[in-house]
Design an enzyme around this catalytic site. Structure first.
Site, PDB file in Angstrom:
ATOM      1  N   ARG A  39     -18.350 -85.972  -5.127  1.00  0.00           N
ATOM      2  CA  ARG A  39     -17.600 -84.769  -5.507  1.00  0.00           C
ATOM      3  C   ARG A  39     -17.914 -83.596  -4.578  1.00  0.00           C
ATOM      4  O   ARG A  39     -17.017 -82.806  -4.255  1.00  0.00           O
ATOM      5  CB  ARG A  39     -17.871 -84.426  -6.971  1.00  0.00           C
ATOM      6  CG  ARG A  39     -17.135 -85.395  -7.901  1.00  0.00           C
ATOM      7  CD  ARG A  39     -17.343 -85.126  -9.370  1.00  0.00           C
ATOM      8  NE  ARG A  39     -16.329 -85.842 -10.153  1.00  0.00           N
ATOM      9  CZ  ARG A  39     -16.367 -85.995 -11.463  1.00  0.00           C
ATOM     10  NH1 ARG A  39     -17.360 -85.470 -12.163  1.00  0.00           N
ATOM     11  NH2 ARG A  39     -15.413 -86.647 -12.088  1.00  0.00           N
ATOM     12  N   LYS A 200      -8.518-101.951 -23.679  1.00  0.00           N
ATOM     13  CA  LYS A 200      -7.753-101.725 -24.902  1.00  0.00           C
ATOM     14  C   LYS A 200      -6.400-101.059 -24.661  1.00  0.00           C
ATOM     15  O   LYS A 200      -6.299-100.093 -23.917  1.00  0.00           O
ATOM     16  CB  LYS A 200      -8.567-100.858 -25.864  1.00  0.00           C
ATOM     17  CG  LYS A 200      -9.833-101.550 -26.374  1.00  0.00           C
ATOM     18  CD  LYS A 200     -10.538-100.698 -27.411  1.00  0.00           C
ATOM     19  CE  LYS A 200     -11.685-101.462 -28.038  1.00  0.00           C
ATOM     20  NZ  LYS A 200     -12.332-100.653 -29.108  1.00  0.00           N
ATOM     21  N   GLY A 381     -10.207 -88.514 -16.561  1.00  0.00           N
ATOM     22  CA  GLY A 381      -9.313 -88.034 -17.618  1.00  0.00           C
ATOM     23  C   GLY A 381      -8.059 -87.379 -17.089  1.00  0.00           C
ATOM     24  O   GLY A 381      -6.960 -87.583 -17.617  1.00  0.00           O
TER      25      GLY A 381
END
Length: 400
Positions: A39, A200, A381
């Protein structure tokens, strides 16, 4: 996605001006040492470009989850040395984000100096996106630069409110990310394929619902594929499967049919009676031949070959999630094989490939091809929310 954003090219002469630069320096540490500098390296071009142009650069960053209180174990002072090493410049730590301490520091700064402000999340106004808190930060700046796409899905004071209070620009890493995402789903060249994997369906429902109307080929892998196979009446044995979501899987396949999107599910699979590296019960079979005591752990070689042929007909690829349980061999085979195909097509210029998400980055690094994709996003995210078609507050605030 296809909005116009001001970039550093639009900032004009910044010599002597104070640039407040929002970066993501939330890096992992072990024994007081930063263990992954990815980062810091990503934002170095923006920081150095501003400093070399004579700006006084103040870095805004969060570190951990201090929940609005000062916590010495989450001070950005802990990463100051790592940032300085990456930049090859001296970086001064400033123990505040606003007020007279910051003002006095700016007073002694020379053009080109770089300062790292304290953890923005030490103040409750940050996560509350408080306008007064943002105004206090803005009071010491002349321009605002956001180079933290990975934090752009959060409407925080340093990512959203601040952008409305000063001339606001996308940094070079943010600019590259937005350009890549626009090529992948904003204004992609068709045919477009999406690979969506992972454990999932429940975590990716919104992604799948959004993609079926945007892509021509939807390739589903990982444990998610088992839920779709079960929805089609396949007995998946003791595989990871969300049987309660087969209705949603059916609805997604019906929506894909209406949109002219082909959903690709594996027709041969790699199974075993136990989840372990190279188990003795390992075998490859047709999806209709999975025994009651077996679990599907990867896509089979025939299906992977067919998927590679699909990619050869496409011009754009967006990838999120592995095809199998890639952390354990040999269940990494399908992911590695298809990733290498995508990388080769990208290298020859026939495919624009954009990938993102933590597991995805790890899988592409494992396959040795992360550098050959057109763009690999390290944002978790934020990348997922972008794939869901949601507007990211930190990005929207930069739109002209």
């Amino acid at each position: 996605m296809s909005r116009q954003f001001a970039t550093l090219d639009d900032a004009g002469d910044v010599h002597g001006k104070v640039a407040l630069v929002r970066v993501d320096l939330n890096m992992p540490m072990h024994d007081a040492v930063v263990t992954d500098l990815t980062r810091a390296r990503a934002v170095a071009p923006t920081i150095l470009e501003l400093a070399d142009a004579g700006a006084k650069v103040l870095l805004l960053a969060h570190f951990g989850r201090p929940k609005g209180e000062r916590n010495s174990t989450m001070s950005t002072s802990l990463i100051q040395g790592a940032v300085a090493d990456v930049l090859g410049r001296e970086v001064m730590f400033i123990p505040e984000v606003a007020g007279p301490v910051v003002e006095q520091t700016i007073g002694i700064f020379r053009p080109g100096d770089i300062g790292l402000l304290e953890n923005t999340r030490f103040w409750q106004g940050e996560e509350a996106n408080d306008a007064d808190f943002a105004r206090a930060i803005a009071a010491n700046g002349d321009l605002y630069v956001n180079d933290a796409f990975s934090a752009a899905h959060r409407a925080h004071a340093s990512t959203e409110a601040l952008a409305h209070m000063l001339p606001a620009y996308a940094g070079r890493a943010m600019q590259a990310e937005l350009d890549a995402l626009d090529k992948a789903l904003g204004q992609p060249e068709p045919p477009v394929a999406a690979v969506v994997g992972g454990a999932k369906v429940s975590t990716k429902l919104a992604v799948l619902e959004h993609l079926v109307g945007r892509v021509q080929h939807l390739i589903i892998g990982g444990g998610m594929a088992n839920t779709f196979l079960a929805a089609r009446g396949v007995n998946v044995g003791k595989s990871l499967c969300e049987h309660d979501l087969t209705g949603q899987a059916d609805a997604i396949m019906a929506a894909a049919d209406r949109a002219g999107c082909t959903v690709h599910l594996p027709y041969d699979v790699v199974v075993a009676t136990e989840f372990a590296a190279n188990p003795p019960s390992l075998r490859t079979c047709n999806v209709h031949e999975v025994a009651a005591d077996e679990m599907i752990l990867d896509i089979g070689p025939r299906a992977v070959e067919a998927l590679a042929d699909v990619l050869k007909t496409c011009r754009t690829l967006v990838w999120n999630g592995p095809l199998g349980a890639f952390e354990t061999q040999p269940f990494d085979t399908a992911t590695v094989t298809l990733a290498r195909t995508a990388a080769a097509l990208s290298a020859e210029g026939s495919l624009v490939s954009v990938a993102g998400g933590g597991d995805t980055v790890a899988a592409l690094n494992h396959a040795g091809v992360a550098g050959d994709f057109s763009y690999v996003s390290t944002a978790g995210g934020a990348f997922l929310e972008w794939m869901e078609g949601r507007e990211l507050p930190g990005v929207a605030a930069l739109a002209r």
